[in-house]
Scaffold this motif. Structure first.
Motif, mmCIF file in Angstrom:
data_model
loop_
_atom_site.group_PDB
_atom_site.id
_atom_site.type_symbol
_atom_site.label_atom_id
_atom_site.label_comp_id
_atom_site.label_asym_id
_atom_site.label_seq_id
_atom_site.Cartn_x
_atom_site.Cartn_y
_atom_site.Cartn_z
ATOM 1 N N PHE A 1 5.200 -8.963 -8.438
ATOM 2 C CA PHE A 1 5.804 -7.745 -8.875
ATOM 3 C C PHE A 1 6.954 -7.464 -7.931
ATOM 4 N N ALA A 2 8.067 -6.894 -8.536
ATOM 5 C CA ALA A 2 9.305 -6.278 -7.762
ATOM 6 C C ALA A 2 9.584 -4.930 -8.058
ATOM 7 N N HIS A 3 10.071 -4.122 -7.034
ATOM 8 C CA HIS A 3 10.764 -2.730 -7.084
ATOM 9 C C HIS A 3 9.597 -1.909 -7.477
ATOM 10 N N VAL A 4 8.235 -1.775 -6.928
ATOM 11 C CA VAL A 4 7.180 -0.956 -7.727
ATOM 12 C C VAL A 4 7.550 0.255 -7.067
ATOM 13 N N ALA A 5 7.656 1.359 -7.824
ATOM 14 C CA ALA A 5 7.867 2.741 -7.500
ATOM 15 C C ALA A 5 7.045 3.621 -8.327
ATOM 16 N N THR A 6 6.793 4.881 -7.775
ATOM 17 C CA THR A 6 5.968 5.857 -8.093
ATOM 18 C C THR A 6 6.894 7.085 -8.516
ATOM 19 N N THR A 7 6.306 8.185 -9.013
ATOM 20 C CA THR A 7 6.820 9.442 -9.075
ATOM 21 C C THR A 7 6.373 10.062 -7.818
ATOM 22 N N MET A 8 6.759 11.382 -7.302
ATOM 23 C CA MET A 8 6.466 11.840 -5.937
ATOM 24 C C MET A 8 5.548 13.082 -6.057
ATOM 25 N N MET A 9 4.638 13.029 -6.895
ATOM 26 C CA MET A 9 3.677 14.461 -6.815
ATOM 27 C C MET A 9 2.495 14.165 -6.034
ATOM 28 N N ALA A 10 2.319 15.049 -5.260
ATOM 29 C CA ALA A 10 1.252 15.158 -4.301
ATOM 30 C C ALA A 10 -0.229 15.376 -4.916
ATOM 31 N N CYS A 11 -1.446 14.756 -4.588
ATOM 32 C CA CYS A 11 -2.544 14.984 -5.168
ATOM 33 C C CYS A 11 -3.684 15.266 -4.325
ATOM 34 N N VAL A 12 -4.800 15.985 -4.508
ATOM 35 C CA VAL A 12 -5.940 16.148 -3.641
ATOM 36 C C VAL A 12 -6.712 14.919 -3.820
ATOM 37 N N ASN A 13 -6.912 14.291 -4.755
ATOM 38 C CA ASN A 13 -7.612 13.010 -4.942
ATOM 39 C C ASN A 13 -6.735 11.723 -5.516
ATOM 40 N N GLY A 14 -6.921 10.808 -4.912
ATOM 41 C CA GLY A 14 -6.190 9.509 -5.590
ATOM 42 C C GLY A 14 -5.095 8.901 -4.538
ATOM 43 N N MET A 15 -4.710 9.689 -3.519
ATOM 44 C CA MET A 15 -3.489 9.323 -2.938
ATOM 45 C C MET A 15 -3.864 7.932 -2.139
ATOM 46 N N ASP A 16 -5.136 7.695 -1.498
ATOM 47 C CA ASP A 16 -5.577 6.683 -0.747
ATOM 48 C C ASP A 16 -5.664 5.434 -1.819
ATOM 49 N N THR A 17 -6.092 5.677 -3.026
ATOM 50 C CA THR A 17 -6.124 4.467 -3.818
ATOM 51 C C THR A 17 -4.847 3.915 -4.324
ATOM 52 N N GLU A 18 -3.885 5.315 -4.348
ATOM 53 C CA GLU A 18 -2.617 4.887 -5.076
ATOM 54 C C GLU A 18 -1.997 3.915 -3.858
ATOM 55 N N THR A 19 -2.074 4.082 -2.680
ATOM 56 C CA THR A 19 -1.278 3.383 -1.588
ATOM 57 C C THR A 19 -2.024 1.973 -1.405
ATOM 58 N N ALA A 20 -3.314 1.906 -1.654
ATOM 59 C CA ALA A 20 -4.001 0.777 -1.687
ATOM 60 C C ALA A 20 -3.711 -0.140 -2.893
ATOM 61 N N PHE A 21 -3.256 0.400 -3.804
ATOM 62 C CA PHE A 21 -3.101 -0.134 -5.328
ATOM 63 C C PHE A 21 -1.649 -0.725 -5.320
ATOM 64 N N THR A 22 -0.736 0.017 -4.615
ATOM 65 C CA THR A 22 0.653 -0.364 -4.836
ATOM 66 C C THR A 22 0.854 -1.309 -3.662
ATOM 67 N N HIS A 23 0.411 -1.075 -2.466
ATOM 68 C CA HIS A 23 0.307 -2.451 -1.592
ATOM 69 C C HIS A 23 -0.388 -3.872 -2.160
ATOM 70 N N ALA A 24 -1.297 -3.544 -3.135
ATOM 71 C CA ALA A 24 -1.937 -4.890 -3.454
ATOM 72 C C ALA A 24 -1.012 -5.469 -4.316
ATOM 73 N N LEU A 25 -0.210 -4.765 -5.200
ATOM 74 C CA LEU A 25 0.797 -5.237 -6.220
ATOM 75 C C LEU A 25 1.924 -6.054 -5.411
ATOM 76 N N GLU A 26 2.214 -5.439 -4.297
ATOM 77 C CA GLU A 26 3.202 -5.912 -3.529
ATOM 78 C C GLU A 26 3.018 -7.328 -3.094
#
Length: 224
Positions: free
Chosen positions: A168-193
């Motif tokens: 995967f290359a140049h994985v990017a996300t929108t910049m909204m902050a959430c109460v739930n899901g941020m830890d999962t998001e960080t782990a998921f995007t790192h896994a793809l990279e």
């Protein structure tokens, strides 16, 4: 000797070797991942085969009926076509042997243009909070782009795939902050990279890094 004959002889040898080694059973489980178990002929041990190429040899344990194999981390208990397996301190997962299911059916899911929903990341199962949207990705074949949902934000990026190689290359996300899901998001995007290759077992997609470790496991759903 023709190439075709050599291939047939090799296939026959592999089948004979497996028969001497034991009985290999595919199990479909109520919660991912699906597993394979190779039961030794003498009944003294069983090999638990997990997605990503992880094999764990489990010695036989006393069982009142059926079978029981286990060590300090994994446990397999069952009878006939039913099995319960436990990992660590997690709850037992119910599984059933995939009798009559062909290998062609098991491999029917395509990498591209399939809705892959996250089931495990960083060695931990994904358990969504109440009302939480499921992280997922789709590899669009026409645009050669990846898009999906990372846990809090929408994500997109490029990818390159050849044979079992996947990056995967140049994985990017929108910049909204959430109460739930941020830890999962960080782990998921790192896994793809970190992903360097992939493997599809039935309806499960295993992403694997350059060292052969599993980065994430996703489950197929018809494209929405």
């Amino acid at each position: 000797m023709t190439i075709k004959l050599m291939a047939l002889l090799a296939m026959a040898a592999a089948t004979a070797a497996q028969a001497q080694e034991g009985k290999l059973v595919d199990y479909r489980c109520a919660q991912p991942p699906n597993i394979q178990v190779l039961f030794a002929v003498d009944g003294q041990h069983a090999t638990l085969r997990l997605p990503g190429g992880r094999d764990v040899v489990l010695p036989a344990r006393p069982a009142g009926s059926g079978f029981h194999y286990g060590n300090s981390r994994y446990s397999l208990r069952g009878k006939e076509d039913e099995l319960r397996w436990t990992r660590g301190k997690g709850d037992p997962v119910e599984c059933r042997a995939a009798i009559g299911e062909s290998r062609d059916t098991q491999a029917a899911w395509r990498l591209k243009d399939t809705y892959w929903r996250l089931r495990e990341v960083g060695g931990q199962p994904f358990l969504p909070a109440s009302g939480q949207r499921e992280p997922h990705l789709v590899l669009a074949s026409k645009e050669q782009r990846m898009h999906g949902f990372a846990g809090c934000n929408r994500m997109l990026g490029g990818y390159e795939q050849e044979a079992d190689s996947l990056r995967f290359a140049h994985v990017a996300t929108t910049m909204m902050a959430c109460v739930n899901g941020m830890d999962t998001e960080t782990a998921f995007t790192h896994a793809l990279e970190r992903t360097a290759r992939y493997r599809i077992d039935g309806d499960l997609l295993t992403l694997i890094d350059a060292e052969g470790a599993t980065t994430a496991i996703l489950q197929a759903t018809a494209l929405r």
